[in-house]
Motif scaffolding. Sequence first.
Motif, PDB file in Angstrom:
ATOM      1  N   LEU A   1       0.941  -1.205   0.133  1.00 26.67           N
ATOM      2  CA  LEU A   1      -0.157   0.071  -0.091  1.00 26.67           C
ATOM      3  C   LEU A   1       0.816   1.247   0.029  1.00 26.67           C
ATOM      4  CD1 LEU A   1      -2.654   1.348   0.064  1.00 26.67           C
ATOM      5  CD2 LEU A   1      -2.837   1.006   2.423  1.00 26.67           C
ATOM      6  N   ILE A   2       1.931   1.297   0.674  1.00 21.04           N
ATOM      7  CA  ILE A   2       2.867   2.731   0.976  1.00 21.04           C
ATOM      8  C   ILE A   2       3.672   2.475  -0.370  1.00 21.04           C
ATOM      9  CG2 ILE A   2       4.925   3.344   2.047  1.00 21.04           C
ATOM     10  CD1 ILE A   2       3.825   2.164   4.613  1.00 21.04           C
ATOM     11  N   TYR A   3       4.028   1.373  -1.041  1.00 18.46           N
ATOM     12  CA  TYR A   3       4.732   1.403  -2.133  1.00 18.46           C
ATOM     13  C   TYR A   3       3.967   2.169  -3.306  1.00 18.46           C
ATOM     14  CZ  TYR A   3       7.048   0.185  -6.517  1.00 18.46           C
ATOM     15  OH  TYR A   3       7.687   0.068  -7.736  1.00 18.46           O
TER      16      TYR A   3
ATOM     17  N   CYS B   1       1.414   4.328  -3.011  1.00 16.04           N
ATOM     18  CA  CYS B   1       0.882   5.549  -2.584  1.00 16.04           C
ATOM     19  C   CYS B   1       1.905   6.653  -2.578  1.00 16.04           C
ATOM     20  CB  CYS B   1       0.222   5.696  -1.079  1.00 16.04           C
ATOM     21  SG  CYS B   1      -1.304   4.933  -1.493  1.00 16.04           S
ATOM     22  N   CYS B   2       3.213   6.271  -2.656  1.00 14.61           N
ATOM     23  CA  CYS B   2       4.589   7.084  -2.270  1.00 14.61           C
ATOM     24  C   CYS B   2       5.365   6.982  -3.492  1.00 14.61           C
ATOM     25  CB  CYS B   2       5.140   6.572  -1.049  1.00 14.61           C
ATOM     26  SG  CYS B   2       4.177   6.883   0.484  1.00 14.61           S
ATOM     27  N   PRO B   3       5.444   8.144  -4.489  1.00 17.85           N
ATOM     28  CA  PRO B   3       6.208   7.831  -5.558  1.00 17.85           C
ATOM     29  C   PRO B   3       7.634   7.734  -5.292  1.00 17.85           C
ATOM     30  CG  PRO B   3       4.907   9.848  -5.659  1.00 17.85           C
ATOM     31  CD  PRO B   3       4.536   9.147  -3.977  1.00 17.85           C
ATOM     32  N   MET B   4       8.037   8.195  -4.097  1.00 16.04           N
ATOM     33  CA  MET B   4       9.513   8.364  -3.955  1.00 16.04           C
ATOM     34  C   MET B   4      10.000   6.599  -4.191  1.00 16.04           C
ATOM     35  SD  MET B   4      10.304   8.649   0.084  1.00 16.04           S
ATOM     36  CE  MET B   4      11.173   7.014   0.459  1.00 16.04           C
ATOM     37  N   PHE B   5       9.502   5.588  -3.975  1.00 15.01           N
ATOM     38  CA  PHE B   5       9.788   4.157  -3.926  1.00 15.01           C
ATOM     39  C   PHE B   5       9.741   3.706  -5.272  1.00 15.01           C
ATOM     40  CE2 PHE B   5       7.811   4.542   0.286  1.00 15.01           C
ATOM     41  CZ  PHE B   5       9.076   4.394   1.067  1.00 15.01           C
ATOM     42  N   LYS B   6       9.340   4.352  -6.323  1.00 13.76           N
ATOM     43  CA  LYS B   6       9.391   4.107  -7.630  1.00 13.76           C
ATOM     44  C   LYS B   6      10.263   4.740  -8.548  1.00 13.76           C
ATOM     45  CE  LYS B   6       4.220   2.930  -7.707  1.00 13.76           C
ATOM     46  NZ  LYS B   6       3.070   2.991  -8.190  1.00 13.76           N
ATOM     47  N   GLU B   7      11.111   5.608  -7.778  1.00  9.34           N
ATOM     48  CA  GLU B   7      12.286   6.245  -8.424  1.00  9.34           C
ATOM     49  C   GLU B   7      13.652   5.532  -8.146  1.00  9.34           C
ATOM     50  OE1 GLU B   7      12.143  10.158  -6.574  1.00  9.34           O
ATOM     51  OE2 GLU B   7      10.334  10.506  -7.382  1.00  9.34           O
TER      52      GLU B   7
ATOM     53  N   ASP C   1      19.260  -4.275   0.005  1.00 12.83           N
ATOM     54  CA  ASP C   1      19.118  -5.822  -0.261  1.00 12.83           C
ATOM     55  C   ASP C   1      17.770  -6.365  -0.178  1.00 12.83           C
ATOM     56  OD1 ASP C   1      20.441  -8.180  -0.477  1.00 12.83           O
ATOM     57  OD2 ASP C   1      20.467  -8.642   1.526  1.00 12.83           O
ATOM     58  N   VAL C   2      16.863  -6.068  -0.894  1.00 12.11           N
ATOM     59  CA  VAL C   2      15.616  -6.694  -0.790  1.00 12.11           C
ATOM     60  C   VAL C   2      15.106  -7.083  -2.265  1.00 12.11           C
ATOM     61  CG1 VAL C   2      14.552  -4.940   0.758  1.00 12.11           C
ATOM     62  CG2 VAL C   2      14.518  -4.428  -1.637  1.00 12.11           C
ATOM     63  N   SER C   3      14.357  -8.204  -2.336  1.00 14.49           N
ATOM     64  CA  SER C   3      14.363  -8.920  -3.868  1.00 14.49           C
ATOM     65  C   SER C   3      12.915  -8.235  -4.521  1.00 14.49           C
ATOM     66  CB  SER C   3      13.902 -10.407  -3.233  1.00 14.49           C
ATOM     67  OG  SER C   3      13.040 -10.705  -2.386  1.00 14.49           O
ATOM     68  N   ALA C   4      12.199  -7.614  -3.635  1.00 11.88           N
ATOM     69  CA  ALA C   4      10.963  -7.217  -4.462  1.00 11.88           C
ATOM     70  C   ALA C   4      10.780  -5.756  -4.199  1.00 11.88           C
ATOM     71  CB  ALA C   4       9.681  -7.825  -3.977  1.00 11.88           C
TER      72      ALA C   4
ATOM     73  N   ASP D   1       9.156  -4.106  -1.056  1.00  9.39           N
ATOM     74  CA  ASP D   1       9.612  -4.438   0.110  1.00  9.39           C
ATOM     75  C   ASP D   1      10.549  -3.146   0.604  1.00  9.39           C
ATOM     76  OD1 ASP D   1       8.720  -6.969   0.511  1.00  9.39           O
ATOM     77  OD2 ASP D   1      10.423  -8.109  -0.362  1.00  9.39           O
ATOM     78  N   LEU D   2      10.507  -2.212  -0.389  1.00  8.82           N
ATOM     79  CA  LEU D   2      11.344  -1.174  -0.092  1.00  8.82           C
ATOM     80  C   LEU D   2      10.826  -0.423   1.214  1.00  8.82           C
ATOM     81  CD1 LEU D   2      12.233   0.101  -3.578  1.00  8.82           C
ATOM     82  CD2 LEU D   2      13.948  -0.676  -1.640  1.00  8.82           C
ATOM     83  N   PRO D   3       9.577  -0.129   0.923  1.00 12.07           N
ATOM     84  CA  PRO D   3       8.958   1.060   2.552  1.00 12.07           C
ATOM     85  C   PRO D   3       9.460   0.479   3.692  1.00 12.07           C
ATOM     86  CG  PRO D   3       7.292   0.640   0.908  1.00 12.07           C
ATOM     87  CD  PRO D   3       8.416  -0.354   0.397  1.00 12.07           C
ATOM     88  N   SER D   4       9.523  -0.658   4.173  1.00  7.92           N
ATOM     89  CA  SER D   4       9.833  -1.062   5.339  1.00  7.92           C
ATOM     90  C   SER D   4      11.277  -1.127   5.483  1.00  7.92           C
ATOM     91  CB  SER D   4       9.425  -2.511   5.688  1.00  7.92           C
ATOM     92  OG  SER D   4       9.708  -3.586   4.910  1.00  7.92           O
ATOM     93  N   ALA D   5      12.150  -1.268   4.342  1.00  8.80           N
ATOM     94  CA  ALA D   5      13.594  -1.555   4.433  1.00  8.80           C
ATOM     95  C   ALA D   5      14.073   0.013   4.607  1.00  8.80           C
ATOM     96  CB  ALA D   5      14.216  -1.915   3.143  1.00  8.80           C
ATOM     97  N   VAL D   6      13.511   0.997   3.656  1.00  6.57           N
ATOM     98  CA  VAL D   6      14.006   2.498   3.926  1.00  6.57           C
ATOM     99  C   VAL D   6      13.624   3.063   5.394  1.00  6.57           C
ATOM    100  CG1 VAL D   6      13.696   4.681   2.675  1.00  6.57           C
ATOM    101  CG2 VAL D   6      13.924   2.751   1.380  1.00  6.57           C
TER     102      VAL D   6
END
Length: 126
Positions: free
Chosen positions: A65-67, A69-75, A85-88, A91-96
Amino acid sequence: MNKNATLADIIEKRKQGEMDKLKIKYYESETLGMKIEIRKIPLRQYLNLIEELEEGNSLEGMNKLIYECCPMFKENTKEAMEIYDVSAPTDLPSAVLEDQLNELKEIIEIINSFYGIDKIEDEIKN
């Protein structure tokens, strides 16, 4: 001056931008020390993501959901996936955000507020 709405009235208001203002909010992340832009997504997409969130793996659902809604994760996604070190990409929101559950939940609350969910929960509490 209570007149019944007609579709023509609603279309005119939408054209004027009164009903369709771009929905953007910002979350001040302590972990990142900066603001995260959050955008409203189409209702159908939101409902599908919320349903997935309620069905099981809540961290995975929150991330998706966060991915969305938040454009920064698609840049620079590929680079970010390597660095964190995430595979998908989802998974970036919780890692970042360094697995800061409180920040993830606060972002979800902002997303829910686009759809009036916060108002419903407040009424239930009262």
